[in-house]
Structure formats: C-alpha cells, structure tokens
Write a protein that holds these residues in place. Structure first.
Motif, PDB file in Angstrom:
ATOM      1  N   GLY A 238       0.796  -1.221   0.000  1.00 16.60           N
ATOM      2  CA  GLY A 238       0.000   0.000   0.000  1.00 16.60           C
ATOM      3  C   GLY A 238       0.828   1.270   0.000  1.00 16.60           C
ATOM      4  N   GLY A 239       2.162   1.131  -0.039  1.00 13.64           N
ATOM      5  CA  GLY A 239       3.038   2.303  -0.045  1.00 13.64           C
ATOM      6  C   GLY A 239       2.952   3.087  -1.335  1.00 13.64           C
ATOM      7  N   ALA A 240       3.503   4.303  -1.315  1.00 16.66           N
ATOM      8  CA  ALA A 240       3.399   5.210  -2.461  1.00 16.66           C
ATOM      9  C   ALA A 240       4.768   5.570  -3.005  1.00 16.66           C
ATOM     10  N   LEU A 241       4.883   5.550  -4.327  1.00 12.13           N
ATOM     11  CA  LEU A 241       6.066   6.043  -5.022  1.00 12.13           C
ATOM     12  C   LEU A 241       5.672   7.343  -5.715  1.00 12.13           C
ATOM     13  N   LEU A 242       6.239   8.444  -5.274  1.00  9.86           N
ATOM     14  CA  LEU A 242       5.871   9.776  -5.748  1.00  9.86           C
ATOM     15  C   LEU A 242       6.986  10.278  -6.661  1.00  9.86           C
ATOM     16  N   LEU A 243       6.743  10.214  -7.961  1.00  8.24           N
ATOM     17  CA  LEU A 243       7.769  10.507  -8.955  1.00  8.24           C
ATOM     18  C   LEU A 243       7.673  11.970  -9.371  1.00  8.24           C
ATOM     19  N   VAL A 244       8.411  12.820  -8.682  1.00  9.57           N
ATOM     20  CA  VAL A 244       8.435  14.245  -9.019  1.00  9.57           C
ATOM     21  C   VAL A 244       9.084  14.448 -10.376  1.00  9.57           C
ATOM     22  N   VAL A 245      10.092  13.643 -10.681  1.00  3.09           N
ATOM     23  CA  VAL A 245      10.751  13.652 -11.988  1.00  3.09           C
ATOM     24  C   VAL A 245      10.530  12.291 -12.621  1.00  3.09           C
ATOM     25  N   ALA A 246       9.921  12.272 -13.805  1.00  6.72           N
ATOM     26  CA  ALA A 246       9.605  10.986 -14.448  1.00  6.72           C
ATOM     27  C   ALA A 246       9.673  11.131 -15.956  1.00  6.72           C
ATOM     28  N   ASP A 247      10.099  10.045 -16.631  1.00  5.97           N
ATOM     29  CA  ASP A 247      10.105  10.050 -18.092  1.00  5.97           C
ATOM     30  C   ASP A 247       8.765   9.512 -18.591  1.00  5.97           C
ATOM     31  N   LEU A 248       8.600   9.513 -19.916  1.00  2.48           N
ATOM     32  CA  LEU A 248       7.313   9.122 -20.491  1.00  2.48           C
ATOM     33  C   LEU A 248       6.930   7.683 -20.158  1.00  2.48           C
ATOM     34  N   PRO A 249       7.830   6.690 -20.263  1.00  7.46           N
ATOM     35  CA  PRO A 249       7.435   5.324 -19.885  1.00  7.46           C
ATOM     36  C   PRO A 249       6.911   5.235 -18.452  1.00  7.46           C
ATOM     37  N   ALA A 250       7.562   5.931 -17.522  1.00 11.63           N
ATOM     38  CA  ALA A 250       7.110   5.893 -16.130  1.00 11.63           C
ATOM     39  C   ALA A 250       5.731   6.519 -15.982  1.00 11.63           C
ATOM     40  N   THR A 266       2.465   7.706  -8.615  1.00 13.02           N
ATOM     41  CA  THR A 266       1.955   8.901  -9.267  1.00 13.02           C
ATOM     42  C   THR A 266       3.085   9.762  -9.789  1.00 13.02           C
ATOM     43  N   THR A 267       2.806  10.448 -10.898  1.00 11.73           N
ATOM     44  CA  THR A 267       3.771  11.369 -11.503  1.00 11.73           C
ATOM     45  C   THR A 267       3.205  12.783 -11.576  1.00 11.73           C
ATOM     46  N   ASP A 268       2.076  13.001 -10.924  1.00  9.64           N
ATOM     47  CA  ASP A 268       1.373  14.278 -11.045  1.00  9.64           C
ATOM     48  C   ASP A 268       1.078  14.851  -9.662  1.00  9.64           C
ATOM     49  N   ALA A 269       1.516  16.077  -9.428  1.00 12.64           N
ATOM     50  CA  ALA A 269       1.265  16.728  -8.140  1.00 12.64           C
ATOM     51  C   ALA A 269      -0.135  17.301  -8.047  1.00 12.64           C
ATOM     52  N   GLY A 270      -0.851  17.346  -9.173  1.00 11.36           N
ATOM     53  CA  GLY A 270      -2.178  17.940  -9.165  1.00 11.36           C
ATOM     54  C   GLY A 270      -2.105  19.452  -9.335  1.00 11.36           C
ATOM     55  N   LYS A 271      -3.246  20.072  -9.453  1.00 16.62           N
ATOM     56  CA  LYS A 271      -3.316  21.517  -9.650  1.00 16.62           C
ATOM     57  C   LYS A 271      -3.362  22.225  -8.305  1.00 16.62           C
ATOM     58  N   PRO A 272      -2.393  23.095  -8.020  1.00 14.36           N
ATOM     59  CA  PRO A 272      -2.381  23.776  -6.726  1.00 14.36           C
ATOM     60  C   PRO A 272      -3.467  24.841  -6.639  1.00 14.36           C
ATOM     61  N   THR A 273      -3.888  25.115  -5.431  1.00 16.32           N
ATOM     62  CA  THR A 273      -4.939  26.098  -5.197  1.00 16.32           C
ATOM     63  C   THR A 273      -4.462  27.154  -4.203  1.00 16.32           C
ATOM     64  N   GLY A 274      -5.241  28.199  -4.093  1.00 10.17           N
ATOM     65  CA  GLY A 274      -4.950  29.216  -3.096  1.00 10.17           C
ATOM     66  C   GLY A 274      -5.027  28.659  -1.693  1.00 10.17           C
ATOM     67  N   HIS A 275      -5.932  27.699  -1.485  1.00 14.40           N
ATOM     68  CA  HIS A 275      -6.047  27.060  -0.171  1.00 14.40           C
ATOM     69  C   HIS A 275      -4.770  26.296   0.163  1.00 14.40           C
ATOM     70  N   ASP A 276      -4.199  25.600  -0.831  1.00 12.95           N
ATOM     71  CA  ASP A 276      -2.947  24.882  -0.607  1.00 12.95           C
ATOM     72  C   ASP A 276      -1.838  25.838  -0.188  1.00 12.95           C
ATOM     73  N   LEU A 277      -1.782  26.973  -0.865  1.00 14.94           N
ATOM     74  CA  LEU A 277      -0.740  27.948  -0.566  1.00 14.94           C
ATOM     75  C   LEU A 277      -0.962  28.575   0.813  1.00 14.94           C
ATOM     76  N   ALA A 278      -2.212  28.832   1.156  1.00 12.08           N
ATOM     77  CA  ALA A 278      -2.516  29.399   2.469  1.00 12.08           C
ATOM     78  C   ALA A 278      -2.109  28.444   3.588  1.00 12.08           C
ATOM     79  N   PHE A 279      -2.229  27.133   3.344  1.00  9.60           N
ATOM     80  CA  PHE A 279      -1.799  26.138   4.328  1.00  9.60           C
ATOM     81  C   PHE A 279      -0.307  26.260   4.590  1.00  9.60           C
TER      82      PHE A 279
END
Length: 342
Positions: A238-250, A266-279
């Motif tokens: 159930g662990g997570a591999l968070l690929l901040v830098v990834a090539d196309l195959p990954a 996952t290779t995607d951080a998602g779309k940041p919001t103002g709420h995220d920044l306020a946190f």
C-alpha cells in the motif's frame, strides 16, 4: 517593465533583461508588482529544452517547438498587489502576496498576472519577500505529491534529492505529518536536511539507498533515478512512489502498476490552489516551515542565476530579486484585457 527574456532555447546566455509590455488586466485578474521569484529546475528545463526521456513532443507543445512560446520564465512570485479586476474582492491593491503562476510562467518580471481564483495567498507576515517566495514552487509540488500518500503519524518516508527546492519542502512537510524521514543527498548537505527534520541521511555518493531494507510508506523521488523497478522492494504494501521527476514510460505505466501492484504510483502533483498555498503560509507563520534560500541574485544578474542552477547543486532555492522602478500611478493606467467567449 523590465523582464528576463529568452527568445531561443539554449544555455544561460540566451536570457537577457529587456523592456516588455506590462500584463493587461482582466476582470478576474490580480496584477502583482513582483519583489522576488525563483529560478527553478522547471525554468532550466523550459529554457534548455532538456526534458526527461520521451517528453520532447509534450515539451514542444507546452513551451514551444522552435522558439519559446512564453518568453518570460519564472513560475512563482512574491510581491504587492498593484491592481485588481472589477470582479476581484478577495485581494486589494497593497496586499502582500505569494503566487504560483505555473506553466503560464512570467515571474521573472516587474509585474505578473494571475487569476484571483488561482494559487495566490497572502504572504507570511514573518517572512521577507525573498524568503516567502521559496514556499511556492517547492512547497506546492511537495504538498501535492505527499497528499496522495495519505501519510499517518509514524509513517516512514524516503526523500531522494532531499536538498533541492522540492526535497527540502518534502522533508519538512513529511515531518509535519509525523513521519520518520530518511533523506538522500550528499554528505555536504547532511546538516541542512537534518535541521529540517530528517531522522536519517544517506550519502548517495557512498551508499546506494535502493540497496536498503524494505519498510517505507512513501518514497519521494526528486531526482529521476528511483524507478519502480529499482525501489519497489523498499515499499510496504500500500506504499506510495511519488515521482516528481519521471520520463514518459514511467508516466504511462504509473496507473497500470498502481492497479496491479497495490502500490500507489503517481507522476502528477495535481493543480495547486490558493487554499494549498494558504496552508503553507500558516505553517511558515507558526514556525513549522522554513525558507531554504541558497543564493539571491538581482534581475540584472539573471544569467548568473541560471548558470548556477544549471550546475545541479543548489541547496533549496535560488531567488531572483526583482523590484519595479515605480508603482502604478494615476498617469499610467492599467490596461484592461478584453475577454472573448469561446
């Protein structure tokens, strides 16, 4: 206004300071008089067109095929609101803010524009602009990835590339969530990452972090050398591999492997919001998130800033100090951008 402009892809010398038109203002826009931005790894990739394997066509679509689509780099800003559109009520001229411009870029200039519903928040009251801007790119990226790991207190997290902009943020945020953090970096940065909350440090020059025993709930790869094949044995079920830098195959394999293995990849951080920044701002004001600033350059020295980032050895953030020559005056009205329905 002055801006750091590049008109072709290449090395640091392709960037120069020029006079360019100030951004126009739409009904939902906030115009920021920029005091500081950062020169990030994203700026390096956009300027040089050096991208991970297989992403050349996507890069061409996003940043340009033969010449840059957006000539002013800079994904983040800290500054003062100069003007707002008629439909903006959350911000007013004079507010001190930080913002993530993202793929629109434009931060290496005296003025930058962002929609009021974008990733914009008031600046931490206890930080100067040059420090506050360091929360944005690295902080939002790390936050977006770690959120997907669902960390619980006591979780074990490994951060590969722990001394960069995203890595230093990931160490601090994982620690904030109560995780036990292992940082991978050079021994020269051991003291830095330890001061940020790392419990253990692996010097990548003398030890292979992937040769260690299993037991991580999340691995954050900020370097691009922690492929699933290399580190899957390190992950708990159930662990997570968070690929901040990834090539196309990954990128293409991530959702398939997530379904088949029970690991979250996952290779995607998602779309940041103002709420995220306020946190992040709240954490900084509480003393739970520190600015990590390696060097600071003036806009006139933007080439040297890019040259230093290109070495690949920056610690945390490289800040670009930008100061507008004069505030927006009554004799110099803000142009309103005409919106057209699509």
């Amino acid at each position: 206004m002055r801006a750091g402009v590049y008109r072709r892809f290449g090395g640091p010398d392709t960037v120069g300071v020029e006079e360019v038109p100030r951004p126009s203002l739409g009904e939902d826009d906030v115009l920021i008089r920029v005091h500081a931005s950062t020169v990030s790894a994203a700026d390096h990739r956009a300027r040089s067109r050096e991208v991970p394997r297989g992403l050349g066509l996507l890069a061409a679509a996003g940043i340009g095929a033969f010449r840059p689509r957006r000539r002013v780099l800079g994904m983040d800003v800290a500054g003062v609101v100069a003007a707002v559109g008629t439909d903006v009520h959350r911000f007013a001229p004079g507010d001190e803010v930080i913002a993530m411009l993202g793929a629109a870029f434009g931060g290496h200039a005296e003025y930058a524009r962002i929609r009021s519903d974008g990733a914009i928040a008031r600046k931490p009251r206890n930080m100067a602009f040059e420090d506050a801007v360091t929360l944005v790119f690295g902080g939002l990226t790390a936050q977006g990835f770690l959120r997907q790991a669902g960390l619980a207190p006591g979780a074990a997290v490994l951060v590969n590339g722990a001394s960069g902009a995203v890595g230093t943020a990931a160490v601090q945020l994982a620690r904030h969530h109560g995780a036990c953090v292992t940082a991978v970096c050079s021994d020269a940065n051991r003291r830095l990452v330890t001061s940020l909350g790392a419990d253990r440090v692996i010097d990548y020059r003398t030890e292979d972090f992937a040769a260690g025993p299993a037991g991580y709930d999340a691995i954050v790869d900020c370097v691009g050398n922690a492929s699933y094949e290399r580190v899957r044995h390190l992950l708990r079920p159930g662990g997570a591999l968070l690929l901040v830098v990834a090539d196309l195959p990954a990128i293409l394999r991530a959702p398939i492997r997530s379904r088949r293995t029970g690991h979250r990849i996952t290779t995607d951080a998602g779309k940041p919001t103002g709420h995220d920044l306020a946190f992040l701002v709240d954490l900084a004001e509480a003393g739970s998130f520190r600015a990590v600033r390696d060097r600071t350059y003036d806009l006139a020295d933007v080439v040297e800033a890019h040259r230093y980032v290109d070495t690949g050895h920056k610690r945390g953030n490289v800040v670009l100090r930008i100061a507008a020559d004069e505030p927006v005056g009554a004799d110099e009205p803000i142009e309103t951008r005409q919106e057209t329905a699509s």
